[in-house]
Design a protein around this motif. Structure first.
Motif, PDB file in Angstrom:
ATOM      1  N   GLU A 207       7.929  -0.292  -6.992  1.00  0.00           N
ATOM      2  CA  GLU A 207       7.388  -0.332  -5.644  1.00  0.00           C
ATOM      3  C   GLU A 207       6.116  -1.174  -5.595  1.00  0.00           C
ATOM      4  OE1 GLU A 207       5.747   3.074  -2.812  1.00  0.00           O
ATOM      5  OE2 GLU A 207       7.798   3.400  -3.493  1.00  0.00           O
ATOM      6  N   GLN A 208       5.971  -1.955  -4.543  1.00  0.00           N
ATOM      7  CA  GLN A 208       4.800  -2.798  -4.360  1.00  0.00           C
ATOM      8  C   GLN A 208       3.559  -1.953  -4.077  1.00  0.00           C
ATOM      9  OE1 GLN A 208       4.782  -6.603  -4.024  1.00  0.00           O
ATOM     10  NE2 GLN A 208       6.327  -5.971  -5.476  1.00  0.00           N
ATOM     11  N   GLN A 209       2.440  -2.365  -4.637  1.00  0.00           N
ATOM     12  CA  GLN A 209       1.157  -1.725  -4.385  1.00  0.00           C
ATOM     13  C   GLN A 209       0.414  -2.570  -3.353  1.00  0.00           C
ATOM     14  OE1 GLN A 209       0.030   1.230  -5.822  1.00  0.00           O
ATOM     15  NE2 GLN A 209       2.124   1.301  -6.548  1.00  0.00           N
ATOM     16  N   ASN A 210       0.157  -1.984  -2.188  1.00  0.00           N
ATOM     17  CA  ASN A 210      -0.545  -2.671  -1.113  1.00  0.00           C
ATOM     18  C   ASN A 210      -1.919  -2.056  -0.910  1.00  0.00           C
ATOM     19  OD1 ASN A 210       1.713  -4.369  -0.406  1.00  0.00           O
ATOM     20  ND2 ASN A 210       2.656  -2.556   0.456  1.00  0.00           N
ATOM     21  N   TYR A 211      -2.879  -2.906  -0.526  1.00  0.00           N
ATOM     22  CA  TYR A 211      -4.263  -2.469  -0.389  1.00  0.00           C
ATOM     23  C   TYR A 211      -4.859  -2.968   0.921  1.00  0.00           C
ATOM     24  CZ  TYR A 211      -3.609  -1.916  -5.414  1.00  0.00           C
ATOM     25  OH  TYR A 211      -3.117  -1.557  -6.650  1.00  0.00           O
ATOM     26  N   VAL A 212      -5.777  -2.170   1.473  1.00  0.00           N
ATOM     27  CA  VAL A 212      -6.527  -2.585   2.655  1.00  0.00           C
ATOM     28  C   VAL A 212      -7.966  -2.113   2.494  1.00  0.00           C
ATOM     29  CG1 VAL A 212      -5.834  -0.524   3.982  1.00  0.00           C
ATOM     30  CG2 VAL A 212      -6.654  -2.564   5.185  1.00  0.00           C
ATOM     31  N   VAL A 213      -8.902  -3.012   2.825  1.00  0.00           N
ATOM     32  CA  VAL A 213     -10.326  -2.697   2.785  1.00  0.00           C
ATOM     33  C   VAL A 213     -10.887  -2.973   4.167  1.00  0.00           C
ATOM     34  CG1 VAL A 213     -12.568  -3.255   1.765  1.00  0.00           C
ATOM     35  CG2 VAL A 213     -10.494  -3.346   0.357  1.00  0.00           C
ATOM     36  N   LEU A 214     -11.628  -2.006   4.711  1.00  0.00           N
ATOM     37  CA  LEU A 214     -12.313  -2.186   5.974  1.00  0.00           C
ATOM     38  C   LEU A 214     -13.793  -2.356   5.651  1.00  0.00           C
ATOM     39  CD1 LEU A 214     -11.619  -0.839   9.317  1.00  0.00           C
ATOM     40  CD2 LEU A 214     -13.846  -0.178   8.461  1.00  0.00           C
TER      41      LEU A 214
ATOM     42  N   ASN B  35      -6.106   0.049  10.254  1.00  0.00           N
ATOM     43  CA  ASN B  35      -6.327   0.566   8.907  1.00  0.00           C
ATOM     44  C   ASN B  35      -5.553   1.875   8.708  1.00  0.00           C
ATOM     45  OD1 ASN B  35      -7.418   1.032   6.331  1.00  0.00           O
ATOM     46  ND2 ASN B  35      -9.285   1.912   7.140  1.00  0.00           N
ATOM     47  N   LEU B  36      -5.648   2.771   9.656  1.00  0.00           N
ATOM     48  CA  LEU B  36      -4.935   4.050   9.557  1.00  0.00           C
ATOM     49  C   LEU B  36      -3.417   3.853   9.570  1.00  0.00           C
ATOM     50  CD1 LEU B  36      -7.225   6.215  11.855  1.00  0.00           C
ATOM     51  CD2 LEU B  36      -7.014   6.357   9.367  1.00  0.00           C
ATOM     52  N   GLN B  37      -2.948   2.905  10.365  1.00  0.00           N
ATOM     53  CA  GLN B  37      -1.503   2.624  10.399  1.00  0.00           C
ATOM     54  C   GLN B  37      -1.022   2.106   9.044  1.00  0.00           C
ATOM     55  OE1 GLN B  37      -1.665   0.000  13.798  1.00  0.00           O
ATOM     56  NE2 GLN B  37      -0.856   1.575  15.179  1.00  0.00           N
ATOM     57  N   LEU B  38      -1.828   1.262   8.406  1.00  0.00           N
ATOM     58  CA  LEU B  38      -1.453   0.770   7.080  1.00  0.00           C
ATOM     59  C   LEU B  38      -1.452   1.908   6.059  1.00  0.00           C
ATOM     60  CD1 LEU B  38      -3.270  -2.695   6.845  1.00  0.00           C
ATOM     61  CD2 LEU B  38      -0.854  -2.231   7.309  1.00  0.00           C
ATOM     62  N   GLN B  39      -2.407   2.820   6.176  1.00  0.00           N
ATOM     63  CA  GLN B  39      -2.426   3.974   5.275  1.00  0.00           C
ATOM     64  C   GLN B  39      -1.155   4.805   5.438  1.00  0.00           C
ATOM     65  OE1 GLN B  39      -6.130   6.250   5.007  1.00  0.00           O
ATOM     66  NE2 GLN B  39      -7.161   4.495   5.940  1.00  0.00           N
ATOM     67  N   LYS B  40      -0.704   4.964   6.670  1.00  0.00           N
ATOM     68  CA  LYS B  40       0.538   5.712   6.920  1.00  0.00           C
ATOM     69  C   LYS B  40       1.735   5.023   6.257  1.00  0.00           C
ATOM     70  CE  LYS B  40       1.282   7.033  11.187  1.00  0.00           C
ATOM     71  NZ  LYS B  40       1.242   7.162  12.655  1.00  0.00           N
ATOM     72  N   LYS B  41       1.637   3.704   6.085  1.00  0.00           N
ATOM     73  CA  LYS B  41       2.696   2.945   5.425  1.00  0.00           C
ATOM     74  C   LYS B  41       2.555   2.962   3.904  1.00  0.00           C
ATOM     75  CE  LYS B  41       3.449  -0.345   9.173  1.00  0.00           C
ATOM     76  NZ  LYS B  41       3.382  -1.766   9.563  1.00  0.00           N
ATOM     77  N   GLY B  42       1.545   3.658   3.399  1.00  0.00           N
ATOM     78  CA  GLY B  42       1.381   3.776   1.953  1.00  0.00           C
ATOM     79  C   GLY B  42       0.331   2.869   1.331  1.00  0.00           C
ATOM     80  N   TYR B  43      -0.398   2.119   2.134  1.00  0.00           N
ATOM     81  CA  TYR B  43      -1.457   1.262   1.603  1.00  0.00           C
ATOM     82  C   TYR B  43      -2.569   2.122   1.005  1.00  0.00           C
ATOM     83  CZ  TYR B  43       0.025  -3.190   3.738  1.00  0.00           C
ATOM     84  OH  TYR B  43       0.699  -4.335   4.076  1.00  0.00           O
ATOM     85  N   THR B  44      -3.136   1.668  -0.093  1.00  0.00           N
ATOM     86  CA  THR B  44      -4.338   2.278  -0.628  1.00  0.00           C
ATOM     87  C   THR B  44      -5.499   1.683   0.145  1.00  0.00           C
ATOM     88  OG1 THR B  44      -3.336   2.489  -2.811  1.00  0.00           O
ATOM     89  CG2 THR B  44      -5.742   2.569  -2.710  1.00  0.00           C
ATOM     90  N   SER B  45      -6.404   2.536   0.643  1.00  0.00           N
ATOM     91  CA  SER B  45      -7.444   2.079   1.549  1.00  0.00           C
ATOM     92  C   SER B  45      -8.819   2.537   1.110  1.00  0.00           C
ATOM     93  CB  SER B  45      -7.162   2.625   2.960  1.00  0.00           C
ATOM     94  OG  SER B  45      -8.221   2.326   3.830  1.00  0.00           O
ATOM     95  N   ILE B  46      -9.807   1.693   1.431  1.00  0.00           N
ATOM     96  CA  ILE B  46     -11.208   2.056   1.250  1.00  0.00           C
ATOM     97  C   ILE B  46     -11.980   1.387   2.385  1.00  0.00           C
ATOM     98  CG2 ILE B  46     -11.752   0.134  -0.271  1.00  0.00           C
ATOM     99  CD1 ILE B  46     -13.667   2.037  -1.745  1.00  0.00           C
TER     100      ILE B  46
END
Length: 138
Positions: free
Chosen positions: A27-34, A125-136
């Motif tokens: 599975e792909q690891q996706n990330y988002v930073v705000l 950001n929250l929508q991406l987290q719901k899709k499984g993104y790791t967020s900070i």
């Protein structure tokens, strides 16, 4: 009894090597930073680079959402160009918060077209987290 034990071992091995289990490992690891500060982009890019090396083929998307008053700095195209170049190099997507742009009077035409604008950076950001993104958030 011996047959029961061997059957159990075969079943256990089949479960461990099942396609569903292999799919989870691939599975792909996706990330988002705000972030609310442009200078934080440099360490964010270093983080993206390190995670890409660690994740290897499992490295997916890496997005940076810029929110808050710092969106005013996005209009300084000369200053932003070094960050844009680094983002392209690291395959990092730059996202600007439309809500922040509106609140601080920044015309979308005044920022580089390399920035994707979303209507609400926090919601995105929250929508991406719901899709499984790791967020900070920084």
């Amino acid at each position: 009894m011996k047959m029961y034990f061997l059957s159990s071992i075969v079943l256990l091995l089949a479960l461990i090597s099942s396609p569903a289990n292999a799919q989870v490992q691939d599975e792909q690891q996706n990330y988002v930073v705000l972030t609310k500060k442009i200078p934080q982009l440099q360490p964010i890019f270093l983080t993206a680079e390190t995670l890409a090396e660690e994740d290897g083929n499992n490295f997916g998307k890496f997005e940076v959402i810029i929110c808050g008053q710092t969106v005013k700095e996005l209009t300084d195209k000369e200053m932003m160009q070094k960050y844009i170049n680094k983002a392209k190099e690291q395959d990092v997507e730059l996202v600007a918060c439309g809500f922040s742009l509106n609140k601080f009077g920044v015309d979308r035409k005044d920022i580089s077209p390399e920035f994707r604008v979303v209507e609400n950076g926090i919601l995105y950001n929250l929508q991406l987290q719901k899709k499984g993104y790791t967020s900070i958030s920084l």
